[in-house]
Design a protein around this motif. Structure first.
Motif, PDB file in Angstrom:
ATOM      1  N   ALA A 171       0.813  -1.219   0.000  1.00 44.81           N
ATOM      2  CA  ALA A 171       0.000   0.000   0.000  1.00 44.81           C
ATOM      3  C   ALA A 171       0.850   1.275   0.000  1.00 44.81           C
ATOM      4  CB  ALA A 171      -0.958  -0.009   1.186  1.00 44.81           C
ATOM      5  N   ASP A 172       1.877   1.318   0.837  1.00 44.53           N
ATOM      6  CA  ASP A 172       2.703   2.531   0.901  1.00 44.53           C
ATOM      7  C   ASP A 172       3.421   2.786  -0.416  1.00 44.53           C
ATOM      8  OD1 ASP A 172       1.906   3.077   3.460  1.00 44.53           O
ATOM      9  OD2 ASP A 172       3.655   2.132   4.415  1.00 44.53           O
ATOM     10  N   ARG A 173       3.942   1.713  -0.989  1.00 47.17           N
ATOM     11  CA  ARG A 173       4.649   1.825  -2.264  1.00 47.17           C
ATOM     12  C   ARG A 173       3.735   2.353  -3.371  1.00 47.17           C
ATOM     13  NH1 ARG A 173       6.392  -3.395  -1.714  1.00 47.17           N
ATOM     14  NH2 ARG A 173       5.273  -4.100  -3.577  1.00 47.17           N
ATOM     15  N   VAL A 174       2.538   1.764  -3.441  1.00 49.60           N
ATOM     16  CA  VAL A 174       1.607   2.174  -4.499  1.00 49.60           C
ATOM     17  C   VAL A 174       1.155   3.619  -4.276  1.00 49.60           C
ATOM     18  CG1 VAL A 174      -0.614   1.691  -5.596  1.00 49.60           C
ATOM     19  CG2 VAL A 174       0.862  -0.207  -4.898  1.00 49.60           C
ATOM     20  N   LEU A 175       0.881   3.954  -3.022  1.00 49.82           N
ATOM     21  CA  LEU A 175       0.454   5.318  -2.710  1.00 49.82           C
ATOM     22  C   LEU A 175       1.549   6.326  -3.068  1.00 49.82           C
ATOM     23  CD1 LEU A 175      -1.929   6.917  -1.548  1.00 49.82           C
ATOM     24  CD2 LEU A 175      -0.936   6.640   0.739  1.00 49.82           C
ATOM     25  N   ALA A 176       2.790   5.956  -2.804  1.00 50.83           N
ATOM     26  CA  ALA A 176       3.906   6.846  -3.156  1.00 50.83           C
ATOM     27  C   ALA A 176       3.981   7.042  -4.671  1.00 50.83           C
ATOM     28  CB  ALA A 176       5.223   6.280  -2.622  1.00 50.83           C
ATOM     29  N   ALA A 177       3.761   5.953  -5.408  1.00 48.34           N
ATOM     30  CA  ALA A 177       3.772   6.064  -6.878  1.00 48.34           C
ATOM     31  C   ALA A 177       2.644   6.968  -7.358  1.00 48.34           C
ATOM     32  CB  ALA A 177       3.647   4.685  -7.509  1.00 48.34           C
ATOM     33  N   MET A 178       1.496   6.895  -6.689  1.00 56.17           N
ATOM     34  CA  MET A 178       0.374   7.760  -7.052  1.00 56.17           C
ATOM     35  C   MET A 178       0.730   9.222  -6.781  1.00 56.17           C
ATOM     36  SD  MET A 178      -2.703   5.337  -5.537  1.00 56.17           S
ATOM     37  CE  MET A 178      -4.150   6.218  -6.135  1.00 56.17           C
ATOM     38  N   HIS A 179       1.312   9.476  -5.599  1.00 60.48           N
ATOM     39  CA  HIS A 179       1.713  10.848  -5.261  1.00 60.48           C
ATOM     40  C   HIS A 179       2.640  11.428  -6.314  1.00 60.48           C
ATOM     41  CE1 HIS A 179       0.020  12.132  -1.456  1.00 60.48           C
ATOM     42  NE2 HIS A 179       0.119  10.890  -0.998  1.00 60.48           N
ATOM     43  N   ALA A 180       3.465  10.568  -6.894  1.00 62.72           N
ATOM     44  CA  ALA A 180       4.457  11.050  -7.856  1.00 62.72           C
ATOM     45  C   ALA A 180       3.866  11.262  -9.253  1.00 62.72           C
ATOM     46  CB  ALA A 180       5.623  10.059  -7.931  1.00 62.72           C
ATOM     47  N   HIS A 181       2.609  10.877  -9.446  1.00 62.71           N
ATOM     48  CA  HIS A 181       2.023  10.982 -10.789  1.00 62.71           C
ATOM     49  C   HIS A 181       1.026  12.142 -10.859  1.00 62.71           C
ATOM     50  CE1 HIS A 181       0.034   9.970 -14.545  1.00 62.71           C
ATOM     51  NE2 HIS A 181       1.079   9.218 -14.811  1.00 62.71           N
ATOM     52  N   PRO A 182       1.113  12.969 -11.896  1.00 59.08           N
ATOM     53  CA  PRO A 182       0.246  14.156 -11.961  1.00 59.08           C
ATOM     54  C   PRO A 182      -1.247  13.857 -12.072  1.00 59.08           C
ATOM     55  CG  PRO A 182       1.515  13.865 -14.005  1.00 59.08           C
ATOM     56  CD  PRO A 182       2.071  12.910 -13.006  1.00 59.08           C
ATOM     57  N   ALA A 183      -1.636  12.645 -12.478  1.00 58.74           N
ATOM     58  CA  ALA A 183      -3.074  12.348 -12.609  1.00 58.74           C
ATOM     59  C   ALA A 183      -3.721  12.025 -11.271  1.00 58.74           C
ATOM     60  CB  ALA A 183      -3.292  11.203 -13.593  1.00 58.74           C
ATOM     61  N   ALA A 184      -2.921  11.823 -10.233  1.00 64.02           N
ATOM     62  CA  ALA A 184      -3.477  11.642  -8.885  1.00 64.02           C
ATOM     63  C   ALA A 184      -3.377  12.983  -8.161  1.00 64.02           C
ATOM     64  CB  ALA A 184      -2.715  10.558  -8.124  1.00 64.02           C
ATOM     65  N   ILE A 185      -4.534  13.480  -7.689  1.00 66.84           N
ATOM     66  CA  ILE A 185      -4.580  14.818  -7.079  1.00 66.84           C
ATOM     67  C   ILE A 185      -4.843  14.642  -5.580  1.00 66.84           C
ATOM     68  CG2 ILE A 185      -5.656  17.100  -7.219  1.00 66.84           C
ATOM     69  CD1 ILE A 185      -4.522  16.236  -9.908  1.00 66.84           C
ATOM     70  N   GLY A 186      -3.769  14.477  -4.820  1.00 67.72           N
ATOM     71  CA  GLY A 186      -3.931  14.248  -3.384  1.00 67.72           C
ATOM     72  C   GLY A 186      -4.491  12.860  -3.080  1.00 67.72           C
ATOM     73  N   PRO A 187      -3.800  11.810  -3.536  1.00 69.52           N
ATOM     74  CA  PRO A 187      -4.279  10.443  -3.301  1.00 69.52           C
ATOM     75  C   PRO A 187      -4.202  10.077  -1.812  1.00 69.52           C
ATOM     76  CG  PRO A 187      -2.054  10.404  -4.187  1.00 69.52           C
ATOM     77  CD  PRO A 187      -2.498  11.838  -4.248  1.00 69.52           C
ATOM     78  N   VAL A 188      -5.136   9.262  -1.369  1.00 67.15           N
ATOM     79  CA  VAL A 188      -5.199   8.894   0.060  1.00 67.15           C
ATOM     80  C   VAL A 188      -5.664   7.457   0.242  1.00 67.15           C
ATOM     81  CG1 VAL A 188      -5.621  11.144   1.144  1.00 67.15           C
ATOM     82  CG2 VAL A 188      -7.514   9.896   0.087  1.00 67.15           C
ATOM     83  N   ARG A 189      -5.366   6.937   1.423  1.00 67.52           N
ATOM     84  CA  ARG A 189      -5.868   5.655   1.875  1.00 67.52           C
ATOM     85  C   ARG A 189      -7.235   5.929   2.506  1.00 67.52           C
ATOM     86  NH1 ARG A 189      -2.550   1.367   5.115  1.00 67.52           N
ATOM     87  NH2 ARG A 189      -0.811   2.440   4.120  1.00 67.52           N
ATOM     88  N   ILE A 190      -8.271   5.272   2.048  1.00 64.24           N
ATOM     89  CA  ILE A 190      -9.604   5.593   2.587  1.00 64.24           C
ATOM     90  C   ILE A 190     -10.274   4.431   3.302  1.00 64.24           C
ATOM     91  CG2 ILE A 190     -10.142   7.439   0.924  1.00 64.24           C
ATOM     92  CD1 ILE A 190     -11.954   5.312  -0.533  1.00 64.24           C
ATOM     93  N   GLY A 191      -9.718   3.222   3.238  1.00 69.17           N
ATOM     94  CA  GLY A 191     -10.402   2.134   3.926  1.00 69.17           C
ATOM     95  C   GLY A 191      -9.736   0.798   3.739  1.00 69.17           C
ATOM     96  N   VAL A 192     -10.409  -0.236   4.229  1.00 65.84           N
ATOM     97  CA  VAL A 192      -9.890  -1.605   4.148  1.00 65.84           C
ATOM     98  C   VAL A 192     -11.005  -2.574   3.788  1.00 65.84           C
ATOM     99  CG1 VAL A 192      -7.995  -1.335   5.815  1.00 65.84           C
ATOM    100  CG2 VAL A 192     -10.299  -1.947   6.620  1.00 65.84           C
ATOM    101  N   VAL A 193     -10.582  -3.752   3.353  1.00 67.69           N
ATOM    102  CA  VAL A 193     -11.514  -4.846   3.080  1.00 67.69           C
ATOM    103  C   VAL A 193     -11.549  -5.739   4.318  1.00 67.69           C
ATOM    104  CG1 VAL A 193     -11.962  -6.841   1.596  1.00 67.69           C
ATOM    105  CG2 VAL A 193     -10.980  -4.741   0.630  1.00 67.69           C
ATOM    106  N   THR A 194     -12.763  -6.159   4.708  1.00 66.78           N
ATOM    107  CA  THR A 194     -12.894  -7.018   5.889  1.00 66.78           C
ATOM    108  C   THR A 194     -13.596  -8.316   5.493  1.00 66.78           C
ATOM    109  OG1 THR A 194     -15.134  -6.438   6.580  1.00 66.78           O
ATOM    110  CG2 THR A 194     -13.378  -4.900   7.168  1.00 66.78           C
ATOM    111  N   ASP A 195     -13.574  -9.288   6.425  1.00 63.61           N
ATOM    112  CA  ASP A 195     -14.337 -10.494   6.149  1.00 63.61           C
ATOM    113  C   ASP A 195     -15.709 -10.431   6.825  1.00 63.61           C
ATOM    114  OD1 ASP A 195     -13.374 -10.712   8.674  1.00 63.61           O
ATOM    115  OD2 ASP A 195     -12.143 -12.492   8.281  1.00 63.61           O
TER     116      ASP A 195
END
Lengths: 379, 379
Positions: free
Chosen positions: B325-349
């Motif tokens: 998650a951190d790696r992907v989020l960092a890649a999003m931050h570095a890309h101009p098409a993501a405008i303030g990307p964030v973690r918003i939730g999780v999947v549960t069982d």
């Protein structure tokens, strides 16, 4: 409409500033629309087809084709050898068509069948074996869900008959009065077998022109309902898939089959004129060889229409080498999708770009493109 | 309409016998329409995906996908190894979308841009690199050719920006009053890189949910024009191509990126509900983490809309493994098409198939699908 829109000087396309019904008719005005608006924007690389790799992602796209209606783009699949410029790689055919026929149900078919066979046939005319279709529905608020179900079931049956799968779809609804019941877009993907090369550029003087059956049924079946004419029982649309017929013709003629075209909007006249123009060739047609059934001829006479310009949905013309013509014609005769196939003419090196009708007393009138079409919303 | 048509008993789809605007809204009624009419006809083999070779021609089609809007079918290219059941062959993504947005021009975009980016984004959500588009124009008689030219030029510019080619097209014209200016269908083909496997079926408990930017801009930009609200300068559509962003995310997360979805009709709520349902998983969203700009929030309040349901055209959610998650989020931050990307939730069982909004005091309300949508003709 957004009041921020500032209009520049109006751009006349054949002396019009707004869309005319004739712009959709498959005739000269549609040609002007395509050449005036679509090609300058989308076709910018068509004059330098080998530079397609420049945009990075689409590096597999080497043969950008202009958005000509009723035509499929043939494209090399990246990584299969096709990008090297040889014909050895996997080649995909891709086409799109929207259907707005009115009425939705007509003798011999409906909009659903038309939407499947129309796109299947466009793929077949590129020599491709059709594989997958998309289906985009544009629905008017208030349209009957029972009719929608019938149309969708008709599409599913047509897809089974043509051996294709509808694999992806989309539905949009617009408010009442902003559409007309249902419009359907289908786009299709097919595979072009190795060695198959179907294109107007391959047409040459001496080629024999074969027609797969009688003309004018689809257009007159639709018109008969619209005009309330009462000879519907004799007048059924020829709506049918042609991919199997093409497969049989290619099996018989191989690379001697140079060009194929289905006869939709604008009829035989539009198809021949397009090919004469694209191939920079002259075409001579023996008018008396062109089959038209009695019901179609009567209906055309009643409505003042020329069957050579009337739309078909299950007929094609083929341009084949003289040496292969008998073989290909025999293969057509043996296939149920050809209904009385005949030889109707030849390609000449005279009167380049023109289609000439010859009668018993020799050359006669030029068969020109109409400005628009005789009948809007036929498909 | 043909008077030969005989209606059987009306078929209620969510208690309606006719098409409602809500059938196109991306909510429960659209789901009912798809499950009631399209899937029974087109999706017959979807329960036995390995039997697709039975129809002969389409033998490459093994994974028939139901026609779910805003989704791309992923299909193996015959003869490249994909038909053997492994993932080693070339895989093609195929999708279609029609565009009926009203007005045609809005702050931050127009129907042409939307038509290109919408289909590019559907391909990207399958992990595909978009390559080729078709363009089907449905024009109303009387529509301005100058506006058409502007729209077509906008499509061409958008295609260049997204690195795709418009390779085939079609134009139909219907009589005045039977359409609404211009409707556009685009279908698209892309290539799924080896090893990429993006699907709701890969979503699992523990997956982190990432959002690429703030919500609600497209819907509110369109509504601001339609309602004559005067804060247009602050409210621009987020309309943008997402394929480059997805490429960057996949480079960072690889196979740890499980599922992607762009947030169009029905907004974040529809996307999350679809995935929760398809993945048979529970979803928990931290409502306070979901970014909504002040102009969007104000406009929503004024019009009584919930930004979680408002359409976007340049936003996506990603379901990724916790480790990546951190790696992907960092890649999003570095890309101009993501405008303030964030973690918003999780999947549960827990609460399988449901989306739960959690606030500062723990679990709260269920975020349900709307019946239709808040705003028709937003795309």
């Amino acid at each position: 409409m957004n009041d921020e829109i500032k209009l520049n000087c109006p751009v006349p396309i054949g002396d019009h500033a707004t869309v005319q019904l004739a712009h959709g008719g498959g005739g000269r005005m549609m040609k002007n629309l395509i050449e005036g608006i679509f090609l300058p924007a989308f076709g910018e690389s068509s004059s330098s087809p080998t530079t397609g790799g420049g945009t990075g992602r689409a590096s597999g796209t080497r043969t950008l084709q202009p958005p000509v209606p009723h035509d499929a783009a043939v494209l090399p699949v990246p990584g299969t050898g096709g990008a090297s410029g040889t014909q050895s790689g996997t080649r995909l055919a891709f086409t799109t068509d929207s259907f707005v026929v009115n009425p939705l149900f007509f003798p011999g078919g409906d909009i659903g069948e038309l939407a499947v066979y129309g796109t299947v046939n466009d793929l077949a005319m590129a020599g491709a074996v059709p594989a997958w279709l998309s289906a985009g529905f544009l629905l008017e608020e208030g349209f009957s869900l029972e009719l929608l179900r019938r149309i969708v079931e008709s599409m599913a049956a047509a897809a089974r008959a043509a051996g294709v799968r509808i694999v992806t779809g989309d539905t949009k609804v617009v408010d009442r009065g902003k559409a007309d019941g249902v419009f359907i877009n289908t786009s299709g993907i097919g595979w072009v077998p190795e060695g198959v090369e179907i294109s107007p550029e391959r047409v040459e003087p001496g080629d024999v022109i074969l027609l797969s059956g009688d003309l004018g049924r689809h257009g007159m079946a639709v018109m008969s309902v619209r005009e309330g004419l009462r000879f519907e029982s004799d007048l059924e649309s020829d709506c049918a898939p042609l991919a199997g017929l093409v497969e049989a013709m290619l099996a018989a003629g191989g690379t001697e089959v140079h060009c194929l075209r289905d006869l939709t909007r604008g009829g035989l006249a539009a198809a021949l004129n397009e090919i004469a123009s694209d191939a920079r060739a002259g075409i001579e047609i023996d008018e008396s060889a062109v089959p038209v059934t009695e019901p179609v001829a009567s209906a055309c006479e009643l409505l003042g229409l020329d069957p050579l310009y009337v739309a078909n949905e299950g007929r094609l013309v083929a341009f084949v080498s003289p040496a292969s013509a008998d073989r290909v014609l025999a293969a057509m005769h043996a296939h149920p999708a050809a209904i009385g196939p005949v030889r109707i003419g030849v390609v000449t090196d005279a009167h380049t770009g023109l289609v000439e009708l010859c009668g018993p007393f020799g050359p006669g009138r030029i068969l020109d493109l109409l400005s628009g079409e005789q009948m809007p919303r036929i498909c």
